[in-house]
Design a protein around this motif. Sequence first.
Motif, PDB file in Angstrom:
ATOM      1  N   GLU A  12       0.807  -1.228   0.000  1.00  0.00           N
ATOM      2  CA  GLU A  12       0.000   0.000   0.000  1.00  0.00           C
ATOM      3  C   GLU A  12       0.839   1.275   0.000  1.00  0.00           C
ATOM      4  O   GLU A  12       0.291   2.367  -0.051  1.00  0.00           O
TER       5      GLU A  12
ATOM      6  N   ALA B 281      -3.639   5.395   3.876  1.00  0.00           N
ATOM      7  CA  ALA B 281      -2.680   4.632   4.671  1.00  0.00           C
ATOM      8  C   ALA B 281      -3.167   4.350   6.087  1.00  0.00           C
ATOM      9  O   ALA B 281      -2.640   3.472   6.770  1.00  0.00           O
TER      10      ALA B 281
ATOM     11  N   MET C 197      -7.087  10.271  -0.058  1.00  0.00           N
ATOM     12  CA  MET C 197      -5.708  10.460  -0.501  1.00  0.00           C
ATOM     13  C   MET C 197      -4.969   9.115  -0.633  1.00  0.00           C
ATOM     14  O   MET C 197      -5.370   8.285  -1.425  1.00  0.00           O
ATOM     15  N   GLU C 198      -3.884   8.891   0.141  1.00  0.00           N
ATOM     16  CA  GLU C 198      -3.140   7.646  -0.028  1.00  0.00           C
ATOM     17  C   GLU C 198      -3.712   6.490   0.779  1.00  0.00           C
ATOM     18  O   GLU C 198      -3.202   5.375   0.706  1.00  0.00           O
TER      19      GLU C 198
ATOM     20  N   LEU D 216      -8.620   3.192  -2.294  1.00  0.00           N
ATOM     21  CA  LEU D 216      -9.210   1.847  -2.345  1.00  0.00           C
ATOM     22  C   LEU D 216      -8.123   0.795  -2.565  1.00  0.00           C
ATOM     23  O   LEU D 216      -8.043  -0.208  -1.849  1.00  0.00           O
ATOM     24  N   LEU D 217      -7.276   1.013  -3.573  1.00  0.00           N
ATOM     25  CA  LEU D 217      -6.230   0.040  -3.871  1.00  0.00           C
ATOM     26  C   LEU D 217      -5.269  -0.094  -2.698  1.00  0.00           C
ATOM     27  O   LEU D 217      -4.844  -1.197  -2.343  1.00  0.00           O
ATOM     28  N   ALA D 218      -4.906   1.019  -2.087  1.00  0.00           N
ATOM     29  CA  ALA D 218      -3.979   0.968  -0.961  1.00  0.00           C
ATOM     30  C   ALA D 218      -4.558   0.105   0.163  1.00  0.00           C
ATOM     31  O   ALA D 218      -3.863  -0.724   0.755  1.00  0.00           O
TER      32      ALA D 218
ATOM     33  N   ASN E 268      -5.484  10.714  -7.860  1.00  0.00           N
ATOM     34  CA  ASN E 268      -6.284  10.047  -6.849  1.00  0.00           C
ATOM     35  C   ASN E 268      -7.397   9.255  -7.501  1.00  0.00           C
ATOM     36  O   ASN E 268      -7.836   8.225  -7.000  1.00  0.00           O
TER      37      ASN E 268
ATOM     38  N   THR F 190      -0.249   0.468  -7.242  1.00  0.00           N
ATOM     39  CA  THR F 190      -0.915   0.922  -6.028  1.00  0.00           C
ATOM     40  C   THR F 190       0.034   1.735  -5.151  1.00  0.00           C
ATOM     41  O   THR F 190      -0.313   2.831  -4.696  1.00  0.00           O
TER      42      THR F 190
ATOM     43  N   ASN G 215      -0.138  10.583  -3.885  1.00  0.00           N
ATOM     44  CA  ASN G 215      -1.255  11.209  -3.180  1.00  0.00           C
ATOM     45  C   ASN G 215      -0.966  11.407  -1.696  1.00  0.00           C
ATOM     46  O   ASN G 215      -1.899  11.606  -0.920  1.00  0.00           O
TER      47      ASN G 215
ATOM     48  N   LEU H  37      -6.802  -2.285  -0.029  1.00  0.00           N
ATOM     49  CA  LEU H  37      -6.845  -3.692  -0.416  1.00  0.00           C
ATOM     50  C   LEU H  37      -5.465  -4.338  -0.310  1.00  0.00           C
ATOM     51  O   LEU H  37      -5.344  -5.543  -0.138  1.00  0.00           O
ATOM     52  N   ASN H  38      -4.415  -3.547  -0.451  1.00  0.00           N
ATOM     53  CA  ASN H  38      -3.051  -4.049  -0.410  1.00  0.00           C
ATOM     54  C   ASN H  38      -2.399  -3.844   0.945  1.00  0.00           C
ATOM     55  O   ASN H  38      -1.167  -3.905   1.041  1.00  0.00           O
TER      56      ASN H  38
ATOM     57  N   VAL I   5     -12.359  -4.263   3.266  1.00  0.00           N
ATOM     58  CA  VAL I   5     -12.596  -2.986   2.606  1.00  0.00           C
ATOM     59  C   VAL I   5     -13.995  -2.943   2.008  1.00  0.00           C
ATOM     60  O   VAL I   5     -14.514  -3.977   1.573  1.00  0.00           O
ATOM     61  N   VAL I   6     -14.595  -1.754   1.995  1.00  0.00           N
ATOM     62  CA  VAL I   6     -15.872  -1.557   1.304  1.00  0.00           C
ATOM     63  C   VAL I   6     -15.676  -0.546   0.167  1.00  0.00           C
ATOM     64  O   VAL I   6     -14.584  -0.024  -0.023  1.00  0.00           O
ATOM     65  N   ASN I   7     -16.719  -0.269  -0.569  1.00  0.00           N
ATOM     66  CA  ASN I   7     -16.641   0.618  -1.729  1.00  0.00           C
ATOM     67  C   ASN I   7     -16.283   2.052  -1.307  1.00  0.00           C
ATOM     68  O   ASN I   7     -16.467   2.440  -0.151  1.00  0.00           O
ATOM     69  N   ILE I   8     -15.792   2.810  -2.239  1.00  0.00           N
ATOM     70  CA  ILE I   8     -15.425   4.207  -2.015  1.00  0.00           C
ATOM     71  C   ILE I   8     -16.625   4.998  -1.477  1.00  0.00           C
ATOM     72  O   ILE I   8     -17.727   4.905  -2.025  1.00  0.00           O
TER      73      ILE I   8
ATOM     74  N   LEU J 190      -9.885   5.894  -6.074  1.00  0.00           N
ATOM     75  CA  LEU J 190      -9.318   4.610  -6.496  1.00  0.00           C
ATOM     76  C   LEU J 190      -7.987   4.347  -5.795  1.00  0.00           C
ATOM     77  O   LEU J 190      -7.699   3.214  -5.376  1.00  0.00           O
ATOM     78  N   THR J 191      -7.171   5.376  -5.631  1.00  0.00           N
ATOM     79  CA  THR J 191      -5.879   5.191  -4.974  1.00  0.00           C
ATOM     80  C   THR J 191      -6.055   4.697  -3.547  1.00  0.00           C
ATOM     81  O   THR J 191      -5.414   3.733  -3.118  1.00  0.00           O
TER      82      THR J 191
ATOM     83  N   VAL K 219     -14.412  -6.766   1.670  1.00  0.00           N
ATOM     84  CA  VAL K 219     -13.622  -7.412   0.645  1.00  0.00           C
ATOM     85  C   VAL K 219     -12.142  -7.363   1.012  1.00  0.00           C
ATOM     86  O   VAL K 219     -11.674  -6.403   1.624  1.00  0.00           O
TER      87      VAL K 219
END
Lengths: 253, 253, 253, 253, 253, 253, 253, 253
Positions: D186, G188, G185-186, G220-222, G213, D218, D225, G224-225, G233-236, G217-218, H233
């Motif tokens: 991340e 984290a 943002m990131e 969200l991906l962070a 950003n 990612t 950001n 998940l990782n 995680v849930v949706n944005i 999406l950024t 998720v």
Amino acid sequence: MNRQQLRALLDQVRSGGTPPEAAQEQILQFLRQSPYEDLGFARVDHHRHVRQGFPEVVFGQGKTPDQIAAIARTLVGARQNLLVTRTTADAHRAVAAVVPSARFHELARCITAEIEPTIKGRGTIVIAAAGTADLPVAEEAAVTAEIMGNSVDRVYDVGVAGLHRLLREHARISAARVVIVVAGMEGALPSVVAGLVDVPVVAVPTSVGYGANFGGLTALLAMLNSCAIGVSVVNIDNGFGAAAIASSINHLD
Amino acid sequence: MNRQQLRALLDQVRSGGTPPEAAQEQILQFLRQSPYEDLGFARVDHHRHVRQGFPEVVFGQGKTPDQIAAIARTLVGARQNLLVTRTTADAHRAVAAVVPSARFHELARCITAEIEPTIKGRGTIVIAAAGTADLPVAEEAAVTAEIMGNSVDRVYDVGVAGLHRLLREHARISAARVVIVVAGMEGALPSVVAGLVDVPVVAVPTSVGYGANFGGLTALLAMLNSCAIGVSVVNIDNGFGAAAIASSINHLD
Amino acid sequence: MNRQQLRALLDQVRSGGTPPEAAQEQILQFLRQSPYEDLGFARVDHHRHVRQGFPEVVFGQGKTPDQIAAIARTLVGARQNLLVTRTTADAHRAVAAVVPSARFHELARCITAEIEPTIKGRGTIVIAAAGTADLPVAEEAAVTAEIMGNSVDRVYDVGVAGLHRLLREHARISAARVVIVVAGMEGALPSVVAGLVDVPVVAVPTSVGYGANFGGLTALLAMLNSCAIGVSVVNIDNGFGAAAIASSINHLD
Amino acid sequence: MNRQQLRALLDQVRSGGTPPEAAQEQILQFLRQSPYEDLGFARVDHHRHVRQGFPEVVFGQGKTPDQIAAIARTLVGARQNLLVTRTTADAHRAVAAVVPSARFHELARCITAEIEPTIKGRGTIVIAAAGTADLPVAEEAAVTAEIMGNSVDRVYDVGVAGLHRLLREHARISAARVVIVVAGMEGALPSVVAGLVDVPVVAVPTSVGYGANFGGLTALLAMLNSCAIGVSVVNIDNGFGAAAIASSINHLD
Amino acid sequence: MNRQQLRALLDQVRSGGTPPEAAQEQILQFLRQSPYEDLGFARVDHHRHVRQGFPEVVFGQGKTPDQIAAIARTLVGARQNLLVTRTTADAHRAVAAVVPSARFHELARCITAEIEPTIKGRGTIVIAAAGTADLPVAEEAAVTAEIMGNSVDRVYDVGVAGLHRLLREHARISAARVVIVVAGMEGALPSVVAGLVDVPVVAVPTSVGYGANFGGLTALLAMLNSCAIGVSVVNIDNGFGAAAIASSINHLD
Amino acid sequence: MNRQQLRALLDQVRSGGTPPEAAQEQILQFLRQSPYEDLGFARVDHHRHVRQGFPEVVFGQGKTPDQIAAIARTLVGARQNLLVTRTTADAHRAVAAVVPSARFHELARCITAEIEPTIKGRGTIVIAAAGTADLPVAEEAAVTAEIMGNSVDRVYDVGVAGLHRLLREHARISAARVVIVVAGMEGALPSVVAGLVDVPVVAVPTSVGYGANFGGLTALLAMLNSCAIGVSVVNIDNGFGAAAIASSINHLD
Amino acid sequence: MNRQQLRALLDQVRSGGTPPEAAQEQILQFLRQSPYEDLGFARVDHHRHVRQGFPEVVFGQGKTPDQIAAIARTLVGARQNLLVTRTTADAHRAVAAVVPSARFHELARCITAEIEPTIKGRGTIVIAAAGTADLPVAEEAAVTAEIMGNSVDRVYDVGVAGLHRLLREHARISAARVVIVVAGMEGALPSVVAGLVDVPVVAVPTSVGYGANFGGLTALLAMLNSCAIGVSVVNIDNGFGAAAIASSINHLD
Amino acid sequence: MNRQQLRALLDQVRSGGTPPEAAQEQILQFLRQSPYEDLGFARVDHHRHVRQGFPEVVFGQGKTPDQIAAIARTLVGARQNLLVTRTTADAHRAVAAVVPSARFHELARCITAEIEPTIKGRGTIVIAAAGTADLPVAEEAAVTAEIMGNSVDRVYDVGVAGLHRLLREHARISAARVVIVVAGMEGALPSVVAGLVDVPVVAVPTSVGYGANFGGLTALLAMLNSCAIGVSVVNIDNGFGAAAIASSINHLD
């Protein structure tokens, strides 16, 4: 219409008995109805040279050496020039067995055999490449342009981070009738070159790079967004396509 | 070097006293060192016509009508042709107040004023468009090509889903020295057209479509992946850019 | 520890009674435990200047003029310099009512008030921008760098398609201690600039462009893939962030 | 100008006979016109050290061991330090045959040979890495920074999910003049580190991760950001690039 | 209900004692509650033929030859037709040992064994493919459609860049009850075909291409954005899926 | 051939004097050569009904009410049914002034006028929709299918998270000859429905959702990757396209 | 079964006459067969509270104030708690006219009315948010969790760039039974928080940010990782969804 | 504090001499300051079990069998349970040489050794998987959940295209305290399952699929956009992560 009839027709044109327009129309009419030569695994188009200005080109990827050799024999048997792209030394060995004059261009990954000297393009095609890793694509373009009858000037290793090397070649680039610019990574070279010349620039993004390069996507997008006027773009690593376009421009009367 | 010296130099060329190559080099040398005219909000380049074959073009987006009018007055005052792209009727009213001969092309969203007839291109530029929604981009290309001194033939509404309409125009398209093909949605038209002609094809993807069209990305990708030889591509909706390339090809000797 | 104690401590440092390292440690210790001033809608950090070298910066987007004015009054009341980014003339009117010396930078969309002259950076920060549409981002960087105590040299309108304009400014760019390069479209300028200098280059992609530019993504990717050594990158349109980095580099002893 | 003339010029500088500015200008003038040494497959730039502060670096990927050895011999023959990145043990064997002092850094995938001690950077470069899988990139940065003449402090395995390990190293990180932060997954570490220090942070995303990591995208996006001030970013896995930037910052007077 | 009861029920239907609707309802009721045959590594659904019109299809990818042979024996033992997709010659050897009549379709990468002649579809399914590289996907569709009881007409090598080849096959294509169109690269063929016929067109994008083709994404997007009416789309390279849909359309009364 | 000749021909068919095949061929021959009616801003195709089974459909987006009314008058004047999609109440007012029988379908954003009863499709088209936000797309499909001569059964609000609602409608869905499934968000409904029926399923992703839905892209991808056999997909929000395909399937003999 | 029968059944359970399992089964059996209340524009599910632990929630986006008020009246009339998300002050006015106790939560964009006190969750749900711009999403989560019967502790403005603010709240966060972490943002913050606690962490990415950003999406991906264990995680921007999950966890016995 | 001191402390807790809160605080205090055991290539955290509820887990990917065996010996030597994920039979052989009780789970690609029976979770974790290709991920989750002390019920091969198979397992799924749902392709299963239960659902997208599946991205996006309440998720193929979350939920009092 057979070959003798074609020759007779052309003789009539030379003597003025038939206007060229009429003859051309008659020939194209014929070509559009004629069959392809079917090799089982491929259909070879013997009329392409008349119709499009260059014989059928063999896209080597995914074909066996034997298949490529069979197509090569057919084309050369019909007295047509040979160009095989995206191919290997193995394929060349198979082709050379049936077309002894076939040459292998290792860096370009191409096989060529010049059977009939093609009509020469009017000017020079300059091929500018940014880095040494871009050379396979640049050479594919160069070999293609040459076999299609163009004079080619290679201007390599002129990436934008070393501007003075590029500017030192300004005169050579300016002498072109059309310029092919090959670059990977950030794909900035076409913008800089197009600002230095007033002839068409065909940009070829390469897949050279890593990380956020995404297999050449970055260079492709950069070239499409060029702030310079006169840049058009082909697919990533498509040196052949760029040369075909440049050749068609260079053969315009 | 002033305007009189330039004229004297050109007279020497006409009389054979100076070879054209030498004179051209002298002039280009001069141009590269000369300043721009600074309007505060923009720097107008009066040497562009000599250097690149066409005067500075005004990209209207993001400029006020007054700014556009000021640039237009400057360019026309220097006896240069005017082209403003991506502009509005409001901007045209402001320009017309200082350049009465300025015309507004509503569909193309362009303003033009032809002050000096430009050197004519050698052949015809055909502009083929797939659907009616593609016409603003096609017209931007057409207006640009015309003000740059080219003869233009518009072949509109020839999308690939109605193939017979396209084939009915085969003769007109074949008569081109270069073809601009404008299409949105699946962007298939350039492939079909390039298969019908043997001259360069400049493809312009448009942002026409919805859903998985992604603002023209689909048409752009399709054109870059064309199975036809001879297609190069410009940015989405970039009718101006395509016309500038086509004009540069059409002006090649 | 109160302000008087802080002053006493610093007097001891000047007199040699306390070594600077010890004093600094004492102060930082204090700062890390102290509370923020809570305005209800925001918590203002009065120790940031000591801790990070510059007072809290107000990100104006999404805040009302009244909120911005309240924060401004708090900061200036504590004798700290003021910088509001991504803001409007309306917000400036509200701020000026409570901080009469506040200036509005329209192009940069910033408000500043210099209350205490900041420690000057050691060299000059050059801000190079490719096109006029990139100026709002470049000016955000310039205003930020200036209020942070740096000498700034603006080198604008030096896009790579007009290389001679850029080369004419080679000397100014080479005089920088750090260079910020702002560019949209194909984002090629940082690569070219980094090849001309041997100091750090901070690249700022802008969202200038259309079609396959994707809101600045193309420029961002190009800058990340620069073939030149010495280029690092910030987020799209982040002129403030680039200036903060450049300032931190420029303030290194 | 030859080497003796250069020495004489420098002696004059030491004695005050020539001001340094004049001498430097004379030297740079010379360097910009001098040729590269062409090995056929590569052009080695012997002036890069003077011009950019470090000799040419060899990007090993895609080069054969013999090619790398030939370049290495050329550089070392000219008394320049050697750095080969993205290389292998095979290449090291070939290099060691001609440059016996060459060392192979297995984890970093680099070859180095320190021929001339380089001018030392002013402070320490801290290289912080999040996880063990990030070490190859971190070590590429470390080896690069060291051969470029910097003191390096490695702070590894300080990922944000184990905050206490990171905070325990606060003092070491705070002692840096510039910090390189290497992280995959991340990519959160640069934000946290930048909040702890007031010096420039160069962030390197790595391709470590799986699934929706997309080869480091990612981490790259997260770093761009960052909510922290002072973070600039380089390409995915570009440890070399980050170190070159950090070194150029660390060598600023 | 056992097999004898089923037979008795069907005899009653033939004699008029039970109306077909009632019998069908009784059978479906039964099928929905019956268990699968569990092989340990797979559960074979013996009722699928009754329920969905075709027996279970074996997706060969990721299964060992022994596993495929075991499933094949089970299906054939229950007098059901066999279709294995995405499989290999090795798997065929294993299957042939237990199902001697099993055929291997090399290009289609399928194994079939027709145990019971299936009910024939009402019309012909034309499978049109753009290029030779698209043939594996086209053949997967053809083999699938045939084993599902349809008459298939293959119209191959009719890419849009050679329009005359396509038009020459207009009559064959127009004779279809449903058309499957297989194409990679720019994916334009379905739009052209759908403009020539008035029956449903199922489009299959293939992963044929390179560069900005992105593994078939370009063709997929193009087909989804078709300007022609009557085109629906399946996943990239999903020849089997297209044939199953076409077969279900072709079996409608 | 005029309308009287057409009628005479059809009478001969009825009396057995001309076989239908011959008559159809004669008519199609005629249609392919006939011109479009040009309204200046649009070319109306009066032969489409005979050729493709339904008259020209007006895509309302981007057309003024007056333009739509003019096309509507032309179509209805030629005794053809009218369908305008993606249109507004304003356009309906303009159309109603010239075609009093025109109806506005608010939710579907369509205008229709049934002038000639169309030949009825053979079975029922079920339109299943997941949520209430999907209804505009579902209704566009329903209105289209009805005006094209199909019997439609709407099964709405049967999203997969409330499986019992869906299962309660199993009988209605199973009665369809073809099913259109409309869903946004995760787009799971087509997979579930295709597992319950053995007729073709046309899936329409909608742009309903937020965040990582990306304007319907998620639903589109999910539908393309359906694990169920028999699902083909159209563009996001393309209710019209799905209905046209379903109608063409439903009209197959 | 009516309400009286239900009460009688429950009395039997209390008296031991009916075991709870039997009663629960009886009730669920009933609920699965019962109809929804159909308002024309919506179907209200009165059994949801029993089945899923909370009454139907009204997603306000895309519904008119009158529609929302009608649903609200129906739900409250059935003595169920009310939650409307993504709604407006206008909708609140309409609801308050029929449900006077309805409250509007401006920042959360929610309407609530607590009619029946819900069964309390067992522990506290901590909602941690990174920045002030994330508060609307955090408050949507907080209001949702509270109306669902949970005790909520808000820990706001604890972004990772100011680690000391976060660590100061370590005790409050550690006291949670489940933690919701909201960050843009990131993205984290969830990784850092999950490293500090041993309870489940539900991460909510927000669309806060700009440039690369990409609308959240950024973040969200962070998330998940995340390198930390225990983060889902849930949706944005889905504060409601996160709270529903956290509540279901918090209500587990 | 050593192990004896820890035992003494706990004895005091049992006898009431020390309140549990105080003892826990003392222990955590200790843990946060203690060192890791450094193996050179890895730092093993012996306190993780006390701090996070489960010992350190070894991510096998990228580690040699010898490294894994060394870590295993260290962990088991400290009487901790062993879990190695993403590993191989080779690694198992190396581990078994030092930890004879180590088991290899081939499908799950995990090694486990249960040294100390872990505290049992309160309920059952159901792991539902859509297809056979999803089993490696499902088994990774199952093995992880079991070694973490949970009772696991595997419900496999219940994809949404065969709804009746899923519904037949309704009772088993409803008996879960938390459900893990594993699915590739269109990722629809979590939505359907979440509609059937009222406990938390943790969704794991898998990379199963091809074409427009994009390595699991489609399933990931579908799950994030679930229309059902209660779905969170984790990353693609992250069976371990899902199980760790489910276990932490299942261990809540």
